[in-house]
Scaffold this motif. Structure first.
Motif, short mmCIF file in Angstrom:
data_model
loop_
_atom_site.label_atom_id
_atom_site.label_comp_id
_atom_site.label_asym_id
_atom_site.label_seq_id
_atom_site.Cartn_x
_atom_site.Cartn_y
_atom_site.Cartn_z
N UNK A 191 0.83 -1.21 0.00
CA UNK A 191 0.00 0.00 0.00
C UNK A 191 0.87 1.26 0.00
N UNK A 192 1.95 1.24 0.77
CA UNK A 192 2.88 2.38 0.73
C UNK A 192 3.53 2.50 -0.64
N UNK A 193 3.69 1.38 -1.34
CA UNK A 193 4.38 1.38 -2.63
C UNK A 193 3.44 1.56 -3.82
N UNK A 194 2.15 1.68 -3.56
CA UNK A 194 1.18 1.74 -4.66
C UNK A 194 1.27 3.04 -5.44
N UNK A 195 0.96 2.97 -6.73
CA UNK A 195 0.68 4.19 -7.48
C UNK A 195 -0.58 4.81 -6.91
N UNK A 196 -0.63 6.13 -6.87
CA UNK A 196 -1.79 6.79 -6.28
C UNK A 196 -2.01 8.15 -6.95
N UNK A 197 -3.09 8.25 -7.71
CA UNK A 197 -3.40 9.51 -8.39
C UNK A 197 -4.70 10.11 -7.86
N UNK A 198 -5.13 9.67 -6.67
CA UNK A 198 -6.38 10.16 -6.10
C UNK A 198 -6.21 11.47 -5.35
N UNK A 199 -4.98 11.79 -4.93
CA UNK A 199 -4.76 12.94 -4.07
C UNK A 199 -5.11 12.68 -2.62
N UNK A 259 -14.56 6.36 3.03
CA UNK A 259 -14.45 6.71 4.44
C UNK A 259 -13.35 5.97 5.18
N UNK A 260 -12.87 4.87 4.63
CA UNK A 260 -11.86 4.08 5.33
C UNK A 260 -10.56 4.01 4.56
N UNK A 261 -10.63 3.67 3.28
CA UNK A 261 -9.42 3.38 2.53
C UNK A 261 -8.72 4.61 1.96
N UNK A 262 -9.47 5.64 1.63
CA UNK A 262 -8.88 6.87 1.12
C UNK A 262 -9.26 8.01 2.05
N UNK A 263 -8.24 8.72 2.57
CA UNK A 263 -8.49 9.76 3.57
C UNK A 263 -7.68 11.01 3.24
N UNK A 264 -8.19 12.15 3.69
CA UNK A 264 -7.49 13.40 3.48
C UNK A 264 -7.53 13.83 2.01
N UNK A 265 -6.88 14.96 1.73
CA UNK A 265 -6.90 15.50 0.36
C UNK A 265 -5.54 16.05 -0.07
#
Length: 321
Positions: A191-199, A259-265
Motif C-alpha cells: 500500500x505504501x508502494x502503490x501508485x496513487x493519483x487520487x490525491x 471513508x476508510x481506505x482513502x483519507x485526506x486530500x
C-alpha cells in the motif's frame, strides 16, 4: 547438501514473498528468490541462509517473459529441478479508471496477470519432464469481488483466478498441481508502494492479516487437496452480497473506499513502484496492524460489515421463500 524441495518465489523481496521465503527456509527448502532489485533479494537471501537454506538469487521483472524464462533456466541449472513455483509478484494502483494513465493500467496487468502467465509458461516444461510439480498462484479476494478506484488490480486478479482454473483443468492427470491462494487485506508494504493519483492517503481495509499467515497457506498448498484457499475470513463476508445483492455490495464498497481506505486530500501523486522497484528490501509487514490503525477504522468497518451481512440475510430469506 539439503535434499529439500526446490522452490522458486517471485516477489520475494518484501511482504508475502519475503515471509514465504522465510517459512520455506525453516522447512528445509532450497530456494530461488526473484524480484526486480538484486540488493533487496540478497537481504532476504541472507535471512534464509541463516535459517539453514540453500539460496540462489535471480533478479527478475516478471512482466518480461525473457526474464522469467531465465529465472526457470537458472533455477534448474542451480538445483537440477523445480518442485514448487510461487507466483507472488504484484503491484497496486489507486485511482479511477479515467484518472489512471494507460501506462500504469497496463503495467499492473503485465505484472500481476502476465507475470503469472510467463511463470507458468517457463516452468511447465520442467514440470512435464519431471511428471510432477506445483504451481502456486497468489491471487486476492479481489479475484472474486470488485472495488472502485483499483480497476487494474481487480482486473488482474480476476484474470489470475480464471487463468488458474483453466490451467488446472488442462493439467488434470498430468501429476502437475495448480493451487491458488486468495488473501484478503494483508499487512504488507504494497500500500505504501502503490501508485496513487487520487490525491488522498491510502489505508488498506482492515482487518489486515499477517503476511506470515498467508505464507503458511502458500507453503502448505502443494500438499492440500483444496485448489483455492482464502486467507482472511472476516472479509469473505463480502462474497455472497457481491453475487446475490449487488446493490447492497456496491453501497458498502463505495462507503469503504470513501471513508476508510482513502483519507485526506493532500497526498502526493505518485506511480509508486509500478515501474521501478524500491531501492531497498521492504519489510515483511507494512505496519497496518498497529493498535492505532485498528482502532481508527473499526467503527466504519463495523458499519460496512453490518450492511454486507444485512444484504446476505436478505438474499438468504429471499431464497427460502
Amino acid at each position: 547438501m539439503s535434499e529439500g524441495p526446490v522452490v522458486v518465489i517471485t516477489g520475494a523481496s518484501s511482504g508475502i514473498g519475503r515471509a514465504t521465503a522465510q517459512e520455506h527456509a525453516r522447512r528445509g527448502a532450497r530456494l530461488v528468490l526473484a524480484a526486480r532489485n538484486e540488493d533487496s533479494l540478497e537481504t532476504v537471501a541472507e535471512e534464509c541462509r541463516a535459517l539453514g537454506a540453500e539460496v540462489r538469487v535471480i533478479p527478475t521483472d516478471v512482466s518480461q517473459q525473457s526474464d522469467v524464462h531465465a529465472l526457470a533456466v537458472g533455477a534448474v541449472a542451480e538445483f537440477g529441478r523445480i518442485d514448487v513455483w510461487v507466483g507472488n509478484a504484484g503491484v497496486f494502483a489507486y485511482g479511477s479508471f479515467e484518472q489512471l494513465s494507460e501506462a500504469v493500467f497496463r503495467q499492473v496487468i503485465e505484472t500481476n496477470l502476465m507475470g503469472q502467465v510467463h511463470g507458468a509458461r517457463a516452468v511447465l516444461p520442467y514440470f512435464r519432464r519431471q511428471g510432477s510439480g506445483t504451481l502456486v498462484l497468489v491471487g486476492s479476494l479481489y479475484s472474486r469481488v470488485s472495488s472502485p478506484m483499483i480497476s487494474p488490480y481487480v482486473a488482474s486478479k480476476f484474470g489470475v483466478l480464471g487463468f488458474a482454473e483453466s490451467l488446472r483443468q488442462e493439467l488434470r492427470g498430468s501429476g502437475i498441481r495448480v493451487r491458488v491462494v486468495l488473501p484478503a487485506t494483508v499487512d504488507t508494504p504494497i500500500y505504501q508502494n502503490a501508485a496513487n493519483v487520487t490525491g488522498r492517503h491510502v489505508h488498506p481495509l482492515p482487518p489486515a492479516s499477517s503476511p506470515r499467515r498467508v505464507a503458511r497457506a502458500i507453503v502448505r498448498a502443494p500438499d492440500t487437496r483444496r485448489t483455492v484457499r482464502f486467507v482472511g475470513r472476516v472479509q469473505t463476508v463480502a462474497l455472497l452480497p457481491h453475487r446475490m445483492a449487488p446493490g447492497v455490495y456496491d453501497t458498502a464498497v463505495r462507503l469503504s473506499k470513501e471513508r476508510v481506505e482513502l483519507r485526506g486530500t493532500d497526498a502526493d501523486l505518485t506511480v509508486g513502484t509500478v515501474f521501478e522497484p524500491p531501492s531497498a528490501a521492504g519489510g515483511v509487514t507494512g505496519g497496518w496492524r498497529s493498535v492505532g490503525a485498528r482502532i481508527g477504522a473499526a467503527a466504519a468497518v463495523s458499519a460496512i460489515v453490518a450492511l454486507l451481512v444485512a444484504g446476505g440475510r436478505l438474499v438468504s430469506r429471499a431464497g427460502q421463500r
